[in-house]
Design a protein around this motif. Structure first.
Motif, PDB file in Angstrom:
ATOM      1  N   VAL A 126     -20.003  -3.289 -69.704  1.00 54.71           N
ATOM      2  CA  VAL A 126     -20.857  -3.849 -70.759  1.00 54.71           C
ATOM      3  C   VAL A 126     -20.516  -3.267 -72.133  1.00 54.71           C
ATOM      4  N   GLY A 127     -19.437  -2.487 -72.205  1.00 58.79           N
ATOM      5  CA  GLY A 127     -19.001  -1.925 -73.487  1.00 58.79           C
ATOM      6  C   GLY A 127     -19.898  -0.812 -74.000  1.00 58.79           C
ATOM      7  N   ALA A 128     -20.544  -0.088 -73.089  1.00 58.09           N
ATOM      8  CA  ALA A 128     -21.480   0.977 -73.472  1.00 58.09           C
ATOM      9  C   ALA A 128     -20.863   2.347 -73.181  1.00 58.09           C
ATOM     10  N   ASP A 129     -21.345   3.349 -73.886  1.00 57.04           N
ATOM     11  CA  ASP A 129     -20.990   4.722 -73.571  1.00 57.04           C
ATOM     12  C   ASP A 129     -21.698   5.132 -72.286  1.00 57.04           C
ATOM     13  N   CYS A 130     -21.087   6.042 -71.547  1.00 56.59           N
ATOM     14  CA  CYS A 130     -21.681   6.578 -70.321  1.00 56.59           C
ATOM     15  C   CYS A 130     -21.815   8.083 -70.489  1.00 56.59           C
ATOM     16  N   LEU A 131     -23.059   8.565 -70.423  1.00 54.28           N
ATOM     17  CA  LEU A 131     -23.347   9.988 -70.590  1.00 54.28           C
ATOM     18  C   LEU A 131     -24.189  10.454 -69.415  1.00 54.28           C
ATOM     19  N   ASP A 151     -29.097  23.937 -73.887  1.00 49.88           N
ATOM     20  CA  ASP A 151     -28.556  24.754 -72.798  1.00 49.88           C
ATOM     21  C   ASP A 151     -27.931  23.903 -71.697  1.00 49.88           C
ATOM     22  N   GLU A 152     -27.773  22.630 -71.935  1.00 46.34           N
ATOM     23  CA  GLU A 152     -27.275  21.689 -70.933  1.00 46.34           C
ATOM     24  C   GLU A 152     -25.856  21.256 -71.302  1.00 46.34           C
ATOM     25  N   THR A 153     -25.048  20.899 -70.289  1.00 47.86           N
ATOM     26  CA  THR A 153     -23.757  20.271 -70.539  1.00 47.86           C
ATOM     27  C   THR A 153     -23.928  18.775 -70.302  1.00 47.86           C
ATOM     28  N   LEU A 154     -23.598  18.008 -71.328  1.00 48.46           N
ATOM     29  CA  LEU A 154     -23.640  16.551 -71.233  1.00 48.46           C
ATOM     30  C   LEU A 154     -22.210  16.070 -71.114  1.00 48.46           C
ATOM     31  N   TYR A 155     -21.969  15.228 -70.119  1.00 49.31           N
ATOM     32  CA  TYR A 155     -20.636  14.694 -69.889  1.00 49.31           C
ATOM     33  C   TYR A 155     -20.594  13.270 -70.428  1.00 49.31           C
ATOM     34  N   VAL A 156     -19.542  12.976 -71.190  1.00 47.66           N
ATOM     35  CA  VAL A 156     -19.341  11.641 -71.738  1.00 47.66           C
ATOM     36  C   VAL A 156     -18.104  11.086 -71.043  1.00 47.66           C
TER      37      VAL A 156
END
Length: 159
Positions: A126-131, A151-156
């Motif tokens: 759908v052309g969206a970012d995934c986090l 304090d969190e790791t966010l994965y893109v």
């Protein structure tokens, strides 16, 4: 509680020991606020596997974002959040992307490794970012860029 989830007076007071529950609550609120700040870059979001942890979706809705929460089981969600009962694996495989249509970002909190590829696939379609965040003990199962969010790791996920 104050409106940012903080306890007035800060724990056990000057004479007593710090309140561990208040500290944990404050830490959770800080992570939530950092995630909301980062995700607020998007106008329309889909949270995959919302479960009973609706605080990020609710805070995003309060901040004016359009939020849809998706899960395989029905769960109550805060006002301003739309709920859709759907399976991310099925949604990633079918021609109609369902609730992901028109979103700018697909995100998930504590996303298990086996759902990372379908979530990233759905977002790409759908052309969206995934986090996403992981369960903590797992490494991402898809190629990602890491961001520190509080304090969190966010994965893109890479597109």
């Amino acid at each position: 509680m104050t409106d940012r989830g903080e306890r007035p007076g800060g724990g056990g007071g000057p004479a007593g020991p710090p309140d561990a529950t208040a500290s944990a609550s404050d830490a959770a609120a800080a992570v939530r606020d950092a995630l909301v700040e980062r995700l607020s870059r998007y106008d329309r979001l889909l949270e995959v596997g919302v479960g009973r942890r609706t605080d990020v979706a609710g805070a995003l809705a309060v901040a004016g974002m359009g939020v849809t929460a998706m899960d395989v089981q029905e769960f109550p969600v805060p006002d301003g959040v739309e709920f859709v009962r759907d399976d991310v694996v099925a949604a990633s495989e079918r021609s109609d992307p369902g609730p992901a249509a028109g979103v700018d970002a697909v995100y998930a909190l504590n996303l298990p490794a086996e759902l990372q590829a379908p979530t990233a696939t759905l977002a790409r379609r759908v052309g969206a970012d995934c986090l996403f965040t992981t369960l903590g003990f797992e490494e991402p199962a898809v190629p990602v860029r890491r961001e520190s969010v509080g304090d969190e790791t966010l994965y893109v996920a890479e597109r």
